[in-house]
Design an enzyme around this catalytic site. Structure first.
Site, mmCIF file in Angstrom:
data_model
loop_
_atom_site.group_PDB
_atom_site.id
_atom_site.type_symbol
_atom_site.label_atom_id
_atom_site.label_comp_id
_atom_site.label_asym_id
_atom_site.label_seq_id
_atom_site.Cartn_x
_atom_site.Cartn_y
_atom_site.Cartn_z
ATOM 1 N N GLU A 159 7.731 89.955 52.149
ATOM 2 C CA GLU A 159 7.434 90.654 53.398
ATOM 3 C C GLU A 159 7.866 92.124 53.397
ATOM 4 O OE1 GLU A 159 8.816 88.494 56.796
ATOM 5 O OE2 GLU A 159 7.724 86.684 56.272
ATOM 6 N N GLU A 360 5.861 80.574 53.365
ATOM 7 C CA GLU A 360 6.768 80.295 54.483
ATOM 8 C C GLU A 360 5.952 79.895 55.699
ATOM 9 O OE1 GLU A 360 9.648 83.254 55.690
ATOM 10 O OE2 GLU A 360 10.128 83.743 53.601
#
Ligand code: FCB
Length: 784
Positions: A159, A360
Site C-alpha cells: 500500500e 488483505e
C-alpha cells in the site's frame, strides 16, 4: 444461499506485518523505525511478541490449514541504519521463520516494505529523498540473498498510497508529515524503489514478485444504487480525479510504465515534476508476476464546488467525500462486498494479463471473550460476504489466485494501537495467550472444503441467550426490552450473554420484517457543552447517510418532558424503523425508555450505565493521553489538570487518560475542578497556580477551560508557553484565534455523525456492533 467452491489450487492464507506483530523492537540489534518514533507510547512493543512466539503462530496456521502466509520483513532489523551495516541476528530471525513455515507446509510470501522505514533513513529525508529508493534495492537484495532460496512469492511494497499520503500529507501515519508536495515526491520514490527492488530480486532469481496496492472502487452516491448510471460531467471528473490519486497513480506506473495523463498536471502544480527522472518509469513498469489487492471499503465522492481538499488527497478541491449508506465495521468503514467485485472487474478489463491475489481483506469488530470462546459472527459474515463476491468475480473470469485474510492475529493497528481487532485469533496482550475466534474455526472449514458451505453463519436467538445466562426466555426478553422487574444479577448475566454471543434483539428485526416504515427518527437533545457544531454535523451527515439508504428522516427535539412522551409514543407506535439519539450530557432516561420499545436505537456518546444500546464515542481517553504525552515530550513535569464537570462521561475519560499517562512516568497529578465556561477555567487555573507555584503546564479537559487558563496565566504575568504550556480539548473555532493559538485535541465532528448513521444501518442490517470509537488527534499550535 448455495455452496460456493473455489478453483483447484486456489491459495488460502493470512497476512500480517512486522511492526504490527513482532515486538522486540530493541532486541538483537534492531534499529528504530519511523513507527517506533511516531507512536505516542512505545506501543510497538510487545505487540504480539511474535519475534519470540513465531513457532506457536506457525503451529496455529498449520492447524487452520493455511497454505500461504504473507509476512513483512522489518528493514531496520536487517539494516539498523537503513543501509550499510548488516545485522545478521535480524536476518537470522526471518531465516528461522521461513524454515518453520516450510516445515509446517506453509508457503512463505514476503513483503519487503510494510511502512516501517528505518528512522536513520527518515533522519536523512526518508521517502522524500531519492537515496531511500536506492537503499531499498540494497535491502531487497540482501533479504533475498538470505531467504530467497525458500521464499515462494515476493512483494516489494504494501500500500504505497497509505505510506505516502497518510504518512506525508494528512500526517496520521508515520512519519507524520503534512506536506502535499512531500507526499507526491514520496509516492514517486516508493514506486522507483519498487522498480529497483524488483530488479534486485530478479537479478538474484526471484521467480514470483509483485507489489500490493490498496484499491477501492470510486463511485458517486447515485452509482451505489446503479452502476450503469451516466454521471453528470462534474461528478465524472470528481470520480476520475480521486481514482487517479488513489488507484491509478500506482496501477498505471506499475502495470503500464507511465503516470495517468490526468494526474500529472496535479502533481506538477503541487510538487513540480523535478523528482521524476528520465528512465524512472521504465524501471517502475518492469513486468510483475502478481498484483496483490488489498480491499476493505469503497470511496464515494461527488463534485461540490468550494469544498477544500481532503488532507489525504491533495488536489481534491471541489470534491466531497460522501458517506455510504451501509453497515459499518467498528472502525467505521462501510461494508460493501460488491466493491471487491468492482475492483476485480476493473482490473480484469484493463489489465487482463495480470495475475491477482487478494492480499488483505478483513474487519475490525468488537470481540467479547466468553468462557467458551469468541463468537465473532460479524467478522465471519464479513469474510463470507466478501468471499461470495470474490466467487462471483472468478465466475466473471478474474484471474485471482488466492485470498489472504487480514489478519491472523489481533495486533497493533498503526495509529489506533491495540484497540482494533482484525484477527481471527485473539491475543490477550497481558499474557500473550492466543485464542481461536469462531471466525478462525470457520475459516479452517472454508479452507478444508475449498469453498463456502450452504449454511450462512448463524445468529444467536433469544433461547441461546437464555441458555447461556441460565435464566428463562422471558427474563431475557424483559432485560432486552429494558424492563425494570429483573434482579440486578439476572440482568448482568443476560447482558453478559448478549455481549458474548453478539445477539441482536429480535423484536427489532421482527418489527422490521413485518412493518418496515422506511423512516428513522433523529432525536436531538441539546447537549450542554460544545454542542452547536456537533449538532449541525449530526443533522447534516446523519440525514445524508440515512436518506442515501432510502430512509425518510423525522427530526424530533427532546427538550421537555412532554416532548419525551411524544417521542416515545411515536416510536412505540412503530412509526420508525430506528432511532438515532443525541442525548443530553449527563444522566437521562430517554435512551433507556426508547430501548424498551424494541426499535433499534443508537446513541452518540458512551452511556453512563452499561446497556445494550450501541453507541459512537470519541476516543477521549486516547486524546487526553496524547495531550499529556505531548506535554511530557516537551519536557514539562509539573502538569496541572483543569477538569470540567465530573458527571460528564467524556470528562471522566479525559481525566482518566491524563492520570494514566502521568502515572506511567511516575508523576503526581494536580487537579482543579471547574464547570463548563471560561470563567470557571480562570478560577480553576488561579487555584492551580497558587497551590502549585512550580507548575509548568496545564491540560484542560475543554478548550473553553483552556482559554480561561490562558487568561489566568496572563493575569499572573506568566509567558505561554515559556513559563506555562497549555493544552485544551475539542479544537473549537476559538482555539485557533487565541494569543497564542491553542494546542488542543481535535474531535472529529463529521466522523462522529457519519459513524452514528452507519451504526444505525448496521443495526437495521441485523449486525451487532456494540460501539464505534472515533479517534482524536493532537493539533499542535503555539501554547506548547
Ligand atoms: C491495511 C494495512 C494493514 C492493516 C489493515 C487493517 O491498510 O495494510 O497493515 O492495517 O489495513
Amino acid at each position: 444461499m448455495g455452496t460456493a467452491s473455489f478453483p483447484e489450487n486456489f491459495v488460502w492464507g493470512v497476512s500480517t506485518s512486522a511492526f504490527q506483530i513482532e515486538g522486540a523492537t530493541d532486541q538483537d540489534g534492531r534499529g528504530p523505525s519511523i513507527w517506533d518514533r511516531f507512536a505516542d507510547e512505545a506501543y510497538g512493543d510487545p505487540a504480539c511478541d511474535h519475534y519470540v512466539r513465531y513457532r506457536e503462530d506457525v503451529r496455529l496456521m498449520q492447524d487452520l490449514g493455511i497454505a500461504a502466509y504473507r509476512f513483512s520483513v522489518s528493514w531496520s532489523r536487517v539494516l539498523p541504519e537503513g543501509h550499510g551495516r548488516v545485522n545478521n541476528p535480524g536476518l537470522d530471525f526471518y531465516d528461522r521463520l521461513v524454515d518453520e513455515l516450510l516445515r509446517a507446509g506453509i508457503a512463505p510470501y514476503a513483503t519487503l516494505y510494510h511502512w516501517d522505514l528505518p528512522q536513520a533513513l527518515q533522519d536523512r529525508g526518508g521517502w522524500t529523498s531519492r537515496d531511500t529508493a536506492l537503499h531499498f534495492a540494497e535491502y531487497a537484495g540482501l533479504v533475498y540473498d538470505r531467504i530467497g532460496d525458500r521464499v515462494d512469492t515476493w512483494f516489494t511494497f504494501n500500500e504505497p498510497w497509505v505510506a505516502a499520503f497518510l504518512g506525508h500529507a494528512s500526517g496520521v501515519h508515520a512519519p507524520g508529515r503534512q506536506s502535499a508536495a512531500d507526499a507526491f515526491v514520496s509516492a514517486h520514490h516508493m514506486l522507483l524503489a519498487h522498480g529497483l527492488g524488483l530488479e534486485a530480486l530478479r537479478a538474484q532469481g526471484a521467480a514470483r514478485a509483485g507489489v500490493v496496492l490498496n484499491l477501492s472502487p470510486v463511485l458517486t452516491p447515485a452509482q451505489l444504487g446503479d452502476m450503469s448510471l451516466d454521471l453528470p460531467e462534474e461528478d465524472a471528473e470528481a470520480v476520475a480525479r480521486i481514482d487517479a490519486l488513489h488507484n491509478r497513480q500506482f496501477l498505471e506506473p506499475v502495470l503500464r510504465g507511465h503516470y495517468p495523463a490526468d494526474l500529472l498536471p496535479l502533481v506538477e502544480k503541487i510538487a513540480g515534476l523535478g523528482h521524476i527522472h528520465d528512465g524512472d518509469l521504465d524501471l517502475v513498469g518492469r513486468p510483475i508476476d502478481l498484483l496483490g489487492v488489498n480491499y476493505y471499503t469503497p470511496i464515494v465522492v461527488r463534485a461540490q464546488p468550494s469544498t477544500p481538499a481532503d488532507p489525504a488527497f491533495p488536489g481534491s478541491e471541489g470534491v466531497l467525500f460522501c458517506s455510504v449508506p451501509t453497515a459499518v465495521t467498528a472502525m467505521g468503514w462501510p461494508i460493501m462486498p460488491s466493491g471487491l467485485s468492482l475492483v476485480l472487474r476493473r482490473l480484469s478489463e484493463e489489465y487482463p494479463e495480470t495475475e491477482l491475489m487478494i492480499t488483505e481483506n478483513g474487519a475490525d469488530f468488537v470481540d467479547v471473550v466468553a468462557g467458551d470462546g469468541i463468537h465473532d459472527l460479524d467478522r465471519m459474515s464479513f469474510v463470507e460476504e466478501h468471499l461470495r463476491a470474490l466467487r462471483t468475480s472468478l465466475d466473471e473470469g478474474a484471474r485471482v489466485r488466492g485470498y489472504l485474510l487480514w489478519s491472523l492475529l489481533d495486533c497493533v493497528e498503526w495509529a489506533d494501537g491495540y484497540r482494533r481487532k482484525f484477527g481471527i485469533v485473539h491475543v490477550d496482550f497481558t499474557t500473550q495467550r492466543r485464542l481461536l475466534k469462531d471466525s478462525a474455526l470457520w475459516y479452517r472449514d472454508v479452507i478444508k472444503r475449498n469453498g463456502l458451505g450452504a449454511e450462512r453463519p448463524k445468529r444467536p436467538t433469544l433461547e441461546t441467550v437464555a441458555a447461556r445466562a441460565g435464566v428463562s426466555r422471558a427474563t431475557v426478553s424483559r432485560v432486552v426490552n429494558s424492563e425494570a422487574s429483573v434482579s440486578p444479577e439476572a440482568r448482568a448475566a443476560v447482558l453478559r450473554a448478549v455481549q458474548e454471543l453478539g445477539y441482536v434483539p429480535n423484536a427489532a428485526a421482527r418489527s422490521l420484517v413485518t412493518r418496515r416504515t422506511d423512516s428513522v427518527a433523529l432525536v436531538l437533545s441539546v447537549p450542554r457543552h460544545g454542542g452547536d457544531s456537533l449538532i449541525s454535523a449530526v443533522v447534516q451527515y446523519v440525514t445524508s447517510v440515512l436518506e442515501g439508504a432510502g430512509k425518510q428522516i423525522t427530526l424530533m427535539l427532546a427538550d421537555t418532558a412532554e416532548s419525551h412522551r411524544r417521542i416515545i409514543r411515536h416510536v412505540e407506535a412503530r412509526q420508525v424503523d430506528g432511532v438515532v439519539l443525541v442525548p443530553p450530557d449527563g444522566p437521562d432516561t430517554l435512551a433507556e425508555r426508547l430501548a424498551r420499545t424494541g426499535v433499534p436505537i443508537v446513541l452518540l456518546g458512551r452511556p453512563a450505565i452499561a446497556s445494550l444500546v450501541p453507541y459512537v464515542e470519541v476516543d477521549n481517553t486516547g486524546g487526553a493521553k496524547a495531550a499529556t504525552r505531548h506535554l511530557l515530550d516537551r519536557g514539562r513535569r509539573r502538569i496541572g489538570v483543569i477538569c470540567g464537570p465530573m458527571d460528564l462521561v467524556a470528562v471522566q475519560d479525559r481525566l482518566a487518560g491524563h492520570l494514566a499517562t502521568l502515572h506511567e512516568d511516575g508523576l503526581r497529578p494536580a487537579i482543579a475542578l471547574a464547570g463548563l465556561d471560561r470563567r470557571s477555567g480562570v478560577t480553576a487555573a488561579r487555584e492551580l497556580l497558587s497551590g502549585h507555584p512550580d507548575l509548568d503546564a496545564v491540560f484542560a479537559t475543554s478548550d473553553e477551560l483552556a482559554i480561561g487558563a490562558l487568561e489566568a496565566a496572563r493575569e499572573a504575568g506568566l509567558r505561554v508557553p515559556q513559563d506555562l504550556a497549555i493544552v485544551g480539548f475539542d479544537d473549537i473555532h476559538a482555539a485557533s484565534c487565541t494569543t497564542p493559538p491553542l494546542t488542543t485535541i481535535r474531535v472529529p465532528t463529521a466522523d462522529q455523525a457519519l459513524a452514528l448513521a452507519r451504526l444505525l444501518l448496521s443495526r437495521l442490517d441485523g449486525r451487532h456492533t456494540p460501539l464505534v470509537v472515533v479517534p482524536t488527534r493532537l493539533v499542535v499550535r503555539d501554547t506548547t
